[in-house]
Scaffold this motif. Structure first.
Motif, mmCIF file in Angstrom:
data_model
loop_
_atom_site.group_PDB
_atom_site.id
_atom_site.type_symbol
_atom_site.label_atom_id
_atom_site.label_comp_id
_atom_site.label_asym_id
_atom_site.label_seq_id
_atom_site.Cartn_x
_atom_site.Cartn_y
_atom_site.Cartn_z
ATOM 1 N N SER A 32 0.896 -1.220 -0.074
ATOM 2 C CA SER A 32 -0.014 -0.081 0.102
ATOM 3 C C SER A 32 0.805 1.261 -0.151
ATOM 4 O O SER A 32 0.625 2.282 -0.568
ATOM 5 N N VAL A 33 1.925 1.090 0.907
ATOM 6 C CA VAL A 33 3.120 2.114 0.599
ATOM 7 C C VAL A 33 4.336 1.817 0.348
ATOM 8 O O VAL A 33 4.847 0.927 0.658
ATOM 9 N N LEU A 34 4.692 2.566 -0.848
ATOM 10 C CA LEU A 34 6.203 2.136 -1.207
ATOM 11 C C LEU A 34 7.099 3.134 -0.678
ATOM 12 O O LEU A 34 6.792 4.440 -0.931
ATOM 13 N N LEU A 35 7.817 2.629 0.349
ATOM 14 C CA LEU A 35 9.094 3.531 0.731
ATOM 15 C C LEU A 35 10.413 3.368 -0.307
ATOM 16 O O LEU A 35 11.071 2.602 -0.280
ATOM 17 N N ALA A 36 10.635 4.612 -1.043
ATOM 18 C CA ALA A 36 11.678 4.667 -1.847
ATOM 19 C C ALA A 36 12.810 5.272 -1.316
ATOM 20 O O ALA A 36 13.032 6.340 -0.845
ATOM 21 N N VAL A 37 14.042 4.521 -1.021
ATOM 22 C CA VAL A 37 14.991 4.922 -0.368
ATOM 23 C C VAL A 37 16.178 5.404 -1.237
ATOM 24 O O VAL A 37 16.589 4.575 -2.068
ATOM 25 N N GLY A 38 16.197 6.604 -1.106
ATOM 26 C CA GLY A 38 17.438 7.129 -1.852
ATOM 27 C C GLY A 38 17.048 7.149 -3.345
ATOM 28 O O GLY A 38 15.816 7.419 -3.454
ATOM 29 N N ASP A 39 18.010 7.061 -4.153
ATOM 30 C CA ASP A 39 17.647 7.355 -5.642
ATOM 31 C C ASP A 39 17.268 6.099 -6.163
ATOM 32 O O ASP A 39 18.012 5.235 -6.512
ATOM 33 N N VAL A 40 15.837 5.616 -6.527
ATOM 34 C CA VAL A 40 15.481 4.481 -7.141
ATOM 35 C C VAL A 40 14.632 5.115 -8.146
ATOM 36 O O VAL A 40 13.704 4.386 -8.671
ATOM 37 N N GLU A 41 14.879 6.482 -8.950
ATOM 38 C CA GLU A 41 14.178 6.844 -9.799
ATOM 39 C C GLU A 41 13.551 5.953 -11.008
ATOM 40 O O GLU A 41 12.464 5.546 -11.628
ATOM 41 N N PRO A 42 14.744 5.282 -11.698
ATOM 42 C CA PRO A 42 14.475 4.348 -12.781
ATOM 43 C C PRO A 42 13.504 3.172 -12.525
ATOM 44 O O PRO A 42 12.542 2.990 -13.268
ATOM 45 N N LEU A 43 13.572 2.808 -11.352
ATOM 46 C CA LEU A 43 12.854 1.648 -10.936
ATOM 47 C C LEU A 43 11.188 2.168 -10.625
ATOM 48 O O LEU A 43 10.414 1.495 -10.970
ATOM 49 N N LEU A 44 11.003 3.390 -10.061
ATOM 50 C CA LEU A 44 9.825 4.016 -9.939
ATOM 51 C C LEU A 44 9.072 4.097 -11.356
ATOM 52 O O LEU A 44 7.853 3.619 -11.427
ATOM 53 N N GLU A 45 10.090 4.517 -12.232
ATOM 54 C CA GLU A 45 9.330 4.810 -13.615
ATOM 55 C C GLU A 45 8.859 3.472 -14.028
ATOM 56 O O GLU A 45 7.750 3.585 -14.686
ATOM 57 N N GLU A 46 9.805 2.519 -13.892
ATOM 58 C CA GLU A 46 9.313 0.964 -14.430
ATOM 59 C C GLU A 46 8.166 0.643 -13.879
ATOM 60 O O GLU A 46 7.274 0.063 -14.417
ATOM 61 N N VAL A 47 7.706 0.894 -12.303
ATOM 62 C CA VAL A 47 6.743 0.591 -11.796
ATOM 63 C C VAL A 47 5.460 1.280 -12.443
ATOM 64 O O VAL A 47 4.279 0.720 -12.726
ATOM 65 N N PHE A 48 5.569 2.687 -12.601
ATOM 66 C CA PHE A 48 4.561 3.219 -13.224
ATOM 67 C C PHE A 48 4.164 2.994 -14.714
ATOM 68 O O PHE A 48 2.941 2.699 -14.606
ATOM 69 N N ARG A 49 5.114 2.555 -15.300
ATOM 70 C CA ARG A 49 4.954 1.851 -16.601
ATOM 71 C C ARG A 49 4.152 0.777 -16.704
ATOM 72 O O ARG A 49 3.163 0.543 -17.286
ATOM 73 N N ARG A 50 4.500 -0.247 -15.875
ATOM 74 C CA ARG A 50 3.886 -1.454 -15.993
ATOM 75 C C ARG A 50 2.457 -1.408 -15.279
ATOM 76 O O ARG A 50 1.596 -2.122 -15.806
ATOM 77 N N ALA A 51 2.413 -0.731 -14.251
ATOM 78 C CA ALA A 51 1.091 -0.491 -13.533
ATOM 79 C C ALA A 51 -0.016 0.075 -14.903
ATOM 80 O O ALA A 51 -1.194 -0.229 -14.757
ATOM 81 N N ALA A 52 0.458 1.169 -15.453
ATOM 82 C CA ALA A 52 -0.247 1.948 -16.512
ATOM 83 C C ALA A 52 -0.737 0.705 -17.658
ATOM 84 O O ALA A 52 -1.910 1.208 -18.344
ATOM 85 N N ARG A 53 0.092 -0.284 -17.678
ATOM 86 C CA ARG A 53 -0.351 -1.420 -18.890
ATOM 87 C C ARG A 53 -1.547 -2.234 -18.500
ATOM 88 O O ARG A 53 -2.197 -2.751 -19.280
ATOM 89 N N ILE A 54 -1.800 -2.319 -17.203
ATOM 90 C CA ILE A 54 -2.871 -3.249 -16.828
ATOM 91 C C ILE A 54 -4.239 -2.637 -17.015
ATOM 92 O O ILE A 54 -4.524 -1.374 -16.877
ATOM 93 N N GLN A 55 -4.996 -3.687 -17.814
ATOM 94 C CA GLN A 55 -6.321 -3.341 -18.188
ATOM 95 C C GLN A 55 -7.383 -3.765 -17.184
ATOM 96 O O GLN A 55 -7.496 -4.942 -16.565
ATOM 97 N N VAL A 56 -8.127 -2.996 -16.549
ATOM 98 C CA VAL A 56 -9.288 -3.482 -15.807
ATOM 99 C C VAL A 56 -10.135 -4.389 -16.496
ATOM 100 O O VAL A 56 -10.319 -4.157 -17.525
ATOM 101 N N GLY A 57 -10.493 -5.354 -15.741
ATOM 102 C CA GLY A 57 -11.324 -6.513 -16.570
ATOM 103 C C GLY A 57 -10.482 -7.689 -16.399
ATOM 104 O O GLY A 57 -10.386 -8.651 -15.782
ATOM 105 N N PRO A 58 -9.743 -7.833 -17.661
ATOM 106 C CA PRO A 58 -9.006 -9.074 -17.810
ATOM 107 C C PRO A 58 -7.708 -8.958 -17.050
ATOM 108 O O PRO A 58 -7.486 -9.806 -16.691
ATOM 109 N N GLY A 59 -7.069 -7.858 -16.832
ATOM 110 C CA GLY A 59 -5.894 -7.904 -16.176
ATOM 111 C C GLY A 59 -6.013 -7.561 -14.672
ATOM 112 O O GLY A 59 -5.221 -7.866 -13.676
ATOM 113 N N MET A 60 -7.207 -6.778 -14.117
ATOM 114 C CA MET A 60 -7.548 -6.670 -12.619
ATOM 115 C C MET A 60 -8.872 -6.746 -12.568
ATOM 116 O O MET A 60 -9.615 -6.161 -13.360
ATOM 117 N N GLY A 61 -9.410 -6.925 -11.351
ATOM 118 C CA GLY A 61 -10.908 -7.416 -11.153
ATOM 119 C C GLY A 61 -11.511 -6.055 -10.661
ATOM 120 O O GLY A 61 -10.665 -5.145 -10.953
#
Ligand code: NAD
Length: 494
Positions: A293-322
């Motif tokens: 529920s809470v992501l605690l980003a320690v120090g510089d993890v910007e590229p990883l956060l960007e990847e989290v945002f990208r992957r979450a954005a690809r999820i389609q409600v219905g087939p990908g999430m209830g």
């Protein structure tokens, strides 16, 4: 496109009392609506205190007879129940998905976890042989694990099969008569489990179901013959049920809500971490007590956060999430996002207004994955359980600062660290308040026999709901000291 097979007609739910399906007299019936479509798929009675009393009365003779059967005999019936669950796995998965809004795969995973608890209960006949010791010459001590009698379980909407199965396979195998009060939002799966319990051959009254809401729960808590009560649900209700039960001298274990922290260290594996974070906060549309529920980003993890945002954005409600359980919950989540934005968070991913294509799902309750960036520890989005697919990102300079945020939470269900360093992982394992900890695992549900349970406002009472400590919850130990000889040695003390 269809993601789930809803029941073809409205299912009339009944109470299971003394082995018979009964509609309690003079009670209101509540519509059960599928979160996927908003259509009515069932009707459930809201049982009164009198209806609960009938179930207890019917369970009384069953409890007396069942405790007199051997553990081995009881185990044989559970073997049959387990086989029936496997036989009906797909039907039950669809049913649980239909009423809880999960994907079918998630509902299946919940059932498989229930099967695992059955397997733990099935192993007791070989593993829980008790203890027996000659404490002095000619004198032995032993303990016997004895059932409590009539016990009850009250369960939430988000795992219609799994959470009841955290409880009744163990409670019943240990010789108790069990009364289930499932969530009134998901009563259909509970009825299907009841049918299988009857088909497996449990004697009438050993497993009962009373449907309803607060009145039924209050009646179970107040009933003098209900010896122990396990509860799983929100913290506010868990606290109240625990307090009321304890006031009456009952044994109560009440699991509550959660606010779980995912700590991401700068050396975390980017691929593994990004996917685990996304799975953790979007799985079951965030409606699980183990969701990140809470992501605690320690120090510089910007590229990883960007990847989290990208992957979450690809999820389609219905087939990908209830779907979200009901309209009220969608409103609550949307307001929480709006309030976080007003408090200064950046809505890095906005799931408001998302819904699957097609008219079929237009009446459903939907919210796409949402990410709030730049959340501060004092904000509501950082502190309160939102119970939906919403991730709050808090940036912290050090691991100690991350631990301080986690430790300040009143909840204590789960926390995870993502790192490639053993030393960092160990610091988090030792430093978090949560009762269940993951290392590079986003949903650290312990597999059986490692027990399930948190701390703080995530669990009121002592011990865990599954695993070894659950044995002590559902039974009492009788200690027996035997002396068959008048000649004892000098170490005998009485
Ligand atoms: P809820 O507290 O609304 O309901 C849980 C049960 O309590 C239901 O059977 C309901 O009928 C009954 N109930 C509701 N209000 C009551 C009241 N005032 N008095 C007596 N009984 C009442 O919870 P929910 O919305 O069904 O489930 C979601 C919650 O459960 C979340 O907070 C989630 O974190 C929590 N949960 C916790 C765990 C865990 O293991 N800690 C597991 C699953 C769900």
């Amino acid at each position: 496109m269809s993601f789930v097979k809803l029941p073809e007609s409205v299912v009339p739910c009944r109470n299971l009392v003394g082995g018979e399906w009964q509609l309690p007299r003079e009670v209101a019936l509540l519509d059960v609506r599928s979160p996927y479509t908003g259509t009515v798929i069932g009707r459930v009675p809201l049982t009164s205190a009198a209806g609960v009393a009938l179930a207890v009365e019917a369970a009384r003779p069953a409890a007396a007879q069942w405790r007199a059967t051997s553990l081995r005999e009881r185990t044989q019936v559970l073997f049959r129940f387990r086989a029936l669950l496997e036989r009906d796995l797909e039907r039950l998965s669809n049913l649980a998905a239909s009423e809880a809004g999960k994907t079918v795969a998630e509902a299946r995973a919940g059932l498989l976890k229930g099967l695992e608890v059955c397997e733990f209960a099935l192993s007791l006949q070989n593993l829980d042989s008790g203890a027996h010791l000659e404490v002095s010459k000619g004198v032995t001590c032993e303990f016997r694990r004895e059932p409590l009698g009539i016990v009850a379980g009250v369960t939430p909407f988000n795992f219609p099969a799994m959470v009841p199965m955290w409880m009744f396979p163990i409670a019943v195998t240990l010789g108790n008569a069990f009364i289930l009060k499932p969530s009134e939002k998901v009563p259909l799966t509970a009825c299907a489990l009841g049918e299988l319990m009857l088909e497996a051959g449990y004697p009438p009254g050993v497993f009962s179901i009373v449907h309803g809401g607060k009145e039924a729960v209050d009646a179970l808590v107040a009933h003098p013959e209900v010896q122990a009560l396990a509860f799983v649900g929100s913290s506010a209700v868990a606290r109240q049920v625990y307090a009321e039960g304890c006031k009456r001298g009952k044994r109560v274990l009440a699991l509550g809500g959660a606010k779980n922290h995912l700590i991401v260290a700068p050396d975390a594996d980017p691929e593994l971490t990004a996917q685990a974070v996304v799975d953790s906060f979007t799985g079951c549309a965030g409606q699980r007590c183990m969701a990140g529920s809470v992501l605690l980003a320690v120090g510089d993890v910007e590229p990883l956060l960007e990847e989290v945002f990208r992957r979450a954005a690809r999820i389609q409600v219905g087939p990908g999430m209830g779907a979200i359980i009901d309209r009220g919950s969608v409103d609550r989540l949307e307001s929480a996002i709006a309030r976080a934005a007003a408090e200064g968070a950046r809505v890095a991913l906005d799931g408001r207004g998302q819904r699957p294509d097609g008219d079929t799902w237009a009446g459903g309750h939907w919210l796409g994955p949402s990410i709030l960036d730049g959340v501060r520890p004092e904000m509501e989005a950082a502190r309160r359980e939102l119970f939906g697919p919403v991730l709050s990102v808090i940036r912290v300079p050090t691991l100690s600062a991350a631990l301080a945020v986690e430790n300040a939470s009143p909840y204590g269900n789960a926390a995870s660290i993502f790192t490639t360093s053993g030393a960092v992982a160990q610091m988090v394992v030792e430093g978090v308040r949560a009762g269940m900890v993951g290392v590079n695992v986003g949903v650290p549900v312990p597999r059986e026999p490692f027990s399930f349970g948190g701390t703080g406002e995530s669990r009121f009472g002592h011990g865990d709901i599954t695993g070894v400590s659950s044995l002590d919850f559902w039974t009492q130990l009788k200690k027996v000291t035997r002396k068959w000889s008048s000649r004892t040695d000098g170490s005998w003390m009485s």
